[in-house]
Structure formats: structure tokens, C-alpha cells
Scaffold this motif. Sequence first.
Motif, PDB file in Angstrom:
ATOM      1  N   GLY A 137       0.502  -1.242  -0.037  1.00 12.33           N
ATOM      2  CA  GLY A 137      -0.064   0.183   0.107  1.00 12.33           C
ATOM      3  C   GLY A 137       0.435   1.369  -0.102  1.00 12.33           C
ATOM      4  N   ASN A 158      10.836  -5.362  -5.946  1.00 14.02           N
ATOM      5  CA  ASN A 158       9.492  -6.016  -5.764  1.00 14.02           C
ATOM      6  C   ASN A 158      10.191  -7.419  -5.551  1.00 14.02           C
ATOM      7  OD1 ASN A 158       8.065  -5.917  -2.605  1.00 14.02           O
ATOM      8  ND2 ASN A 158       6.392  -7.054  -4.034  1.00 14.02           N
ATOM      9  N   ARG A 159      10.021  -8.072  -4.042  1.00 13.93           N
ATOM     10  CA  ARG A 159      10.489  -9.765  -3.839  1.00 13.93           C
ATOM     11  C   ARG A 159       9.621 -10.222  -4.778  1.00 13.93           C
ATOM     12  NH1 ARG A 159       9.200 -11.537   1.826  1.00 13.93           N
ATOM     13  NH2 ARG A 159       7.607 -10.723   1.625  1.00 13.93           N
ATOM     14  N   THR A 160       8.033  -9.983  -4.753  1.00 15.06           N
ATOM     15  CA  THR A 160       6.908 -10.917  -4.867  1.00 15.06           C
ATOM     16  C   THR A 160       6.662  -9.770  -6.552  1.00 15.06           C
ATOM     17  OG1 THR A 160       5.746 -11.452  -2.921  1.00 15.06           O
ATOM     18  CG2 THR A 160       4.449 -11.624  -4.750  1.00 15.06           C
TER      19      THR A 160
HETATM   20  P1  ATR Z   1       2.434  -2.029   3.392  1.00 18.53           P
HETATM   21  O1  ATR Z   1       0.904  -1.433   2.221  1.00 18.53           O
HETATM   22  O2  ATR Z   1       2.704  -1.224   4.176  1.00 18.53           O
HETATM   23  O3  ATR Z   1       3.071  -1.031   2.314  1.00 18.53           O
HETATM   24  P2  ATR Z   1       2.164  -4.921   2.408  1.00 18.53           P
HETATM   25  O4  ATR Z   1       1.202  -4.685   1.325  1.00 18.53           O
HETATM   26  O5  ATR Z   1       2.630  -5.928   3.464  1.00 18.53           O
HETATM   27  O6  ATR Z   1       2.661  -3.250   3.915  1.00 18.53           O
HETATM   28  O7  ATR Z   1       3.217  -4.518   1.946  1.00 18.53           O
HETATM   29  C1  ATR Z   1       5.004  -4.689   2.126  1.00 18.53           C
HETATM   30  C2  ATR Z   1       6.609  -4.480   1.838  1.00 18.53           C
HETATM   31  O8  ATR Z   1       7.066  -5.220   1.803  1.00 18.53           O
HETATM   32  C3  ATR Z   1       6.034  -5.357   0.148  1.00 18.53           C
HETATM   33  O9  ATR Z   1       6.106  -5.132  -0.941  1.00 18.53           O
HETATM   34  C4  ATR Z   1       6.320  -7.033   0.774  1.00 18.53           C
HETATM   35  O10 ATR Z   1       7.190  -7.981  -0.636  1.00 18.53           O
HETATM   36  P3  ATR Z   1       5.954  -8.596  -0.713  1.00 18.53           P
HETATM   37  O11 ATR Z   1       4.624  -7.833  -1.653  1.00 18.53           O
HETATM   38  O12 ATR Z   1       6.860  -9.693  -1.595  1.00 18.53           O
HETATM   39  O13 ATR Z   1       5.428  -9.062   0.509  1.00 18.53           O
HETATM   40  C5  ATR Z   1       7.722  -6.400   1.318  1.00 18.53           C
HETATM   41  N1  ATR Z   1       8.457  -7.219   2.155  1.00 18.53           N
HETATM   42  C6  ATR Z   1       7.790  -7.700   3.202  1.00 18.53           C
HETATM   43  N2  ATR Z   1       9.048  -8.109   3.775  1.00 18.53           N
HETATM   44  C7  ATR Z   1       9.990  -8.684   3.174  1.00 18.53           C
HETATM   45  C8  ATR Z   1      11.010  -8.828   3.160  1.00 18.53           C
HETATM   46  N3  ATR Z   1      11.437 -10.075   4.463  1.00 18.53           N
HETATM   47  N4  ATR Z   1      12.118  -8.952   2.001  1.00 18.53           N
HETATM   48  C9  ATR Z   1      11.946  -8.402   0.988  1.00 18.53           C
HETATM   49  N5  ATR Z   1      10.432  -7.489   0.977  1.00 18.53           N
HETATM   50  C10 ATR Z   1       9.850  -7.726   1.728  1.00 18.53           C
END
Ligand code: ATR
Length: 283
Positions: A137, A158-160
Amino acid sequence: MTEQQRFLMAGVMGWPVMHSRSPLMHNYWFDQLGLAGTYVPLAIEPAGLEAALRALHPLGFAGCNLTIPHKQQAMTIVDEVDDVAKAIGAISCVVVRPDGSLFGTNNDWFGFIDNLKQDHPDWRADAGPVTVIGAGGGSRAVCYGLMREGAKEIRLVNRTRARAEGIAAEFGGPIEVLPWEDRHDALDGVAMAVNTTSQGMVGEPPLNLKLDRLPVTALAADIIYIPLETPYLAAARARGNPTINGLGMLLHQGRPAWKRWFAIEPAVTPDLRERMERSIRGG
Ligand code: ATR
């Protein structure tokens, strides 16, 4: 004038909400402006969000902010969602209209951009490529703001990967998705690099990002504000990059909320920033 018209009320709904710094900020503004009013933290479980939002009107609230985990769910509850919130896919601010109906918008993008402009008056979104790390978000709000300001090249990693592709497909324009493994190289020649992931937040490991390719003139930004300086920002500062933390985004998103709720635009002063920093450092 009735009691409820004179006494201004708003709040933040979250779960958990105990650690929110929003009440400190908004109540500071009531004090500074000499207004009778209050801003309260509202601990609302997800199952109770609809009832809580519908209670705003009878309670005499002008509106509320939403934080984790309510920002998406609220989209299905309020009576009108504006185009900004629709594009970002989340509501950060709810406004109670005179007839009691609920209007939802999103001020997070504005908070990010307005803070940048206050701290770096020469900043321009089209000064060069911008790398955005993360696709949640926070990233959607940042990308939306950058595009609205005229960014010409946004490198999204992004990781995913699929989540980044989703943003690129929806937002179009200048967003180019790069593989997670290429994030270090994606800093080559950028004017700004923004972390929107949770990595570096208190309790989380640091963001795994090598800064060798980041030009020393590039602005290193993080939307995290606890801690005030994430390991990523500390590393950027150590090599001479200008940095910007997430506190300013929180402070500046409050201004348009007040404009909607109370028809007043309060200022983000150094004194307010210091108080918030002190509160965050104090734990
Ligand atoms: P928000 O709405 O606060 O941005 P979110 O939707 O949970 O929170 O997004 C978290 C972000 O941190 C995402 O880009 C997530 O990557 P994924 O889409 O791959 O889940 C990223 N993130 C969380 N843990 C991570 C990790 N260990 N390494 C790299 N990216 C991570």
C-alpha cells in the motif's frame, strides 16, 4: 452554536492503535490554534469497522484517519470513494458529511510529496529516474504521488514480482518493473530511491540493498518512521546522500485531513517535528 459544532472531534481507527503518533500531532494543532477539540486513538477490531465508522456521525466526529489493517476494508463500507483512493486502492481519511454519509479519500501520497517539497524545495519528480522498492500500500501511494508530480521513469522492484506488475498494469505510464535480484543495479543513475517495504522497521531486519551504484547526489527516502533512521537511511547518510525519513509523510498527510474535516490547513513546524521525534525516540 451547539456544543458539538464548537468542539472539534476526529480520531484514528487501527488495530492495534496504541502506538500511533497521530493523536500527538493532531492535538498539538488543536493547542497551537487555540481550538477546542480532540483527536483520539480508536482501537477497532476489523469485524467492528463498519459499526465504528457509522458511529462517527452520531458521536459528532468530523471524520477519522485509518491505519493498519483498515485501509482497504473501508473501501467497501464508505458511501463514496474518491478517484485518488480508488487509484491507490486504500482509504487513509474518512470525512463525515453533513447528512451523515461517509466519504473516503487518501492523503498518503500528498504527505509523501508535500514533505519532499518542504524539505527539498528544488526537488522535482522529473529530475531523473526514481527507484521504488516494495509494492504494498505504501508503494502504491508513493508511485501515485510521483506520477502525479510528473515522474518520467519509475523503476519498481519487489520481492514478489507479480505485485509490482500489478501496480505497473494499473498505473501504466513511467513504471518499469525490474527483478528483485536487480535491485542493487536499479540504483544506477537515479535521482531518488525510496524504500516502501517493511524492512528496517523496528523488529524487522534491515533492507538488503547495496548502495554502491546510488549516485551520492541521490535522495534516499524511506516511508518508515520507527525508527527515525532505518539502517538503509543510515548507510545512505554515511556515504553522503541526502536522506528523508517517513515521519514527514505522516505529518504532511495530516494537513489535507484538517482541511476536509475543519476547513483549516495547519502547518508542519519544526517544533511539531521535534515533539514527534522525541516521542518516537522515547519509545
Ligand atoms: P504496506 O501496505 O504497509 O506497504 P504490505 O502491503 O504488507 O504493507 O507491503 C509490504 C512490502 O514489504 C511488500 O512490498 C513486501 O514484499 P512482498 O510483496 O514480496 O511481500 C515487502 N516485504 C515484506 N517483507 C519483506 C522481506 N523480507 N524482503 C523483501 N521485501 C519484503
